[in-house]
Scaffold this motif. Sequence first.
Motif, short mmCIF file in Angstrom:
data_model
loop_
_atom_site.label_atom_id
_atom_site.label_comp_id
_atom_site.label_asym_id
_atom_site.label_seq_id
_atom_site.Cartn_x
_atom_site.Cartn_y
_atom_site.Cartn_z
N LYS A 17 -11.82 -6.52 -12.36
CA LYS A 17 -11.71 -5.84 -11.08
C LYS A 17 -10.54 -4.86 -11.03
CE LYS A 17 -14.14 -6.69 -8.20
NZ LYS A 17 -15.49 -6.18 -7.93
N GLY A 18 -9.57 -4.99 -11.92
CA GLY A 18 -8.42 -4.09 -11.90
C GLY A 18 -7.22 -4.74 -12.55
N THR B 67 -10.59 -0.05 3.64
CA THR B 67 -11.33 -0.63 2.52
C THR B 67 -11.94 -1.96 2.96
OG1 THR B 67 -9.29 -1.66 1.71
CG2 THR B 67 -9.88 0.48 0.79
N SER C 80 0.84 -1.19 0.00
CA SER C 80 0.00 0.00 0.00
C SER C 80 0.87 1.25 0.00
CB SER C 80 -0.90 -0.01 1.23
OG SER C 80 -0.13 0.06 2.42
N PRO D 42 -5.44 -8.36 -4.76
CA PRO D 42 -6.72 -8.23 -4.04
C PRO D 42 -6.69 -8.88 -2.66
CG PRO D 42 -6.87 -10.00 -5.63
CD PRO D 42 -5.50 -9.41 -5.80
N HIS E 9 -2.27 -2.27 -3.81
CA HIS E 9 -2.43 -2.05 -5.25
C HIS E 9 -2.07 -3.33 -6.01
CE1 HIS E 9 -3.37 2.07 -4.78
NE2 HIS E 9 -2.15 2.49 -4.47
N TYR E 10 -2.92 -3.69 -6.95
CA TYR E 10 -2.69 -4.77 -7.91
C TYR E 10 -2.82 -6.18 -7.31
CZ TYR E 10 -0.66 -0.66 -10.08
OH TYR E 10 -0.47 0.61 -10.55
N GLN F 126 -5.72 -8.30 -13.17
CA GLN F 126 -5.85 -9.01 -11.93
C GLN F 126 -7.27 -9.25 -11.92
OE1 GLN F 126 -5.37 -6.11 -8.85
NE2 GLN F 126 -6.65 -7.13 -7.62
N GLN F 127 -7.20 -8.96 -12.53
CA GLN F 127 -8.13 -9.18 -11.56
C GLN F 127 -9.45 -9.10 -12.20
OE1 GLN F 127 -6.26 -10.83 -10.05
NE2 GLN F 127 -4.82 -9.93 -8.82
N ARG G 99 -11.20 -11.51 -0.17
CA ARG G 99 -10.34 -10.64 -0.95
C ARG G 99 -10.51 -9.22 -0.42
NH1 ARG G 99 -9.23 -15.18 -2.12
NH2 ARG G 99 -8.88 -16.07 -4.20
N ASN H 276 -8.85 -4.75 -0.93
CA ASN H 276 -8.23 -3.72 -1.77
C ASN H 276 -7.16 -2.93 -1.01
OD1 ASN H 276 -9.92 -3.79 -4.36
ND2 ASN H 276 -11.51 -3.59 -2.80
N ASP H 277 -6.49 -3.60 -0.08
CA ASP H 277 -5.50 -2.90 0.74
C ASP H 277 -4.17 -2.70 0.02
OD1 ASP H 277 -7.32 -2.75 2.74
OD2 ASP H 277 -6.43 -4.30 4.01
#
Length: 633
Positions: free
Chosen positions: A389-390, A145, A27, A201, A198-199, A431-432, A193, A195-196
Amino acid sequence: PAPIGTDQGRSDPVGLDCAEFRSEYVSERDKRRQFISGFTGSAGLALITTKEALLWTDGRYFLQATNQLSDRWRLMRMGEDPPVEVWIADNLSAEAVIGIDSWCISVDSAQRYEQAFLKNNQTLFQLSSDLVDEVWKDRPPNDATPVIVHPVEFAGRSVAQKMKELREKLQHEKASGIIITALDEVAWLYNVRGNDVHYSPVVHSYAIVTLHGAFFYVDKRKVTTEVKNYMSESGIDIREYDMVQLDVSLLASGQLKGSAVNGSLHMEKDINVAEQSKIWIDSNSCCLALYSKLRPDQALMLQSPITLPKAVKNPMELTGLRKAHIRDGAAVVQYLAWLDNQMQENYGASGYFSEANGSQKKEHLEIKLTEVSVSDKLEAFRAEKEHFKGLSFPTISSVGPNAAIIHYSPEANTCAELDADKIYLCDSGAQQYLDGTTDITRTVHFGKPSEHQKSCYTAVLKGHIALDAAVFPNGTTGHALDILARTPLWKSGLDYRHGTGHGIGSYLNVHEGPHLISFRPSARNVPLQASMTVTDEPGYYEDGNFGIRLENVLIVKEADTKFNFGEKGYLSFEHITWAPYQTKLINTALLTPAEIEWVNLYHSDCQKILESYLNVQEKEWLRKATEPITASS
């Protein structure tokens, strides 16, 4: 990342900056090494003494670190320069104190350092606070998050099934519990899962599992009612994140209390083995802070029993990965077709298919194409796909000399503009998607490539094909297979400074162990097994000029061989990545008939699999991109 050190009144105080949770991506508030050094790569370690500052990183980042580090820093090249502990032992005075943040260093690393420091009676010192945090005045806040439940329809196996197998392994090893610190292992085991990071999960969390209980340590602000109910139904106690150290102490003494599945209170001491039983930790991922709460004779230090089951995908995960890669391949084709058109219209490029000389850039561009703007367009194509998701890592969108920086990360204010006369390398992944993580690299040229570039590209492609087509007995490691991808390059005196393949998570980390395909000794540790995933990504890089890499994701599968010598059983690969190779970069005179057949079959399958996801123009572009190649004289 983490700390620097303090002198405690003794000579040569130094500090080591390591990675919390042993995570590749972290993060924003945990990017301590980046804050203190300016180096943004995903792998590295900083050492700060009273006299100098040094940064160790691997071959993927030599060029990047050279560009990003100020003259106050000294770059140490892993594999070429001494490891950090050897450098400290040889260069700092006797009785030097080396400060570390015990939350940010693994047990393995700490013990390796302590062994090296015996030479000069040097000391590894656990700091009471992270000194980087004390000087980082505008450190980002800790965002709350939410934790997300990962449905069984994507996970493939329930928490109950995973916990049953885990407890059977604990019993087999006569262990009363296990401390889990790797973020992806916590996420996989509990089917959650977040979102803490990046990239990736994952959720900033820890887990403890005993023979009778399970605990999830997380910032409770992240826990929704849905998650609370889910955890309760799964027999998992939710504890505050900062309680984990106290609970490890209680676990060690047999005093850890929790709620059993039926809601009744239990104590681990009730199993009558608390004082004698081992506590399982993975010394490669468990932090020193938690290990320090155990008696030295109490720790069972083995590879985590979660690592291998997570790497060997279940049928539902494999199905999801195949589907995710088809959708992702369609996005990549849409992107390449769009980029081809833009390069021709705005830059006068000959295009993806033609090798005509010369290009004429428009004087007043309606759209300026930069490494960042085009990678944003690729993300937009992906975002249209189901279950997106990303991204799974920062897109490596690189032109010309930037493509020679293996893990180049373009920044909007400094990135290069696309150039029709230079190679363009794009390494990217989504990723997601909920049903799988992707990772793909293609290298293209929108002008006239040189014969040298063609021969290099073809050598990389030959190695890529050789690994894809390999058949090998059970028990074979990635270390044995790595040579297949390098041999065509070696024949010309060329090579690359990174591994050839890594595992891929199932809506988890893009880099997943414990297996890998590499020249590094660690690749000897774990044989490949059926249902593992692994990438196939040889490359070649000329500093200041260009870089080439080709990457597909493979699934290890049982091979149908005529014989079965030694009754070992044999394995092979199934590629699940779908996007064309640029045929104008291929010198077909350097390919064997079998390699030409491989390319043509791959392209034929690529067209059939992807066309239903494309519009009329994109279908035509793909048809042309996958036309059969023939041997040239």
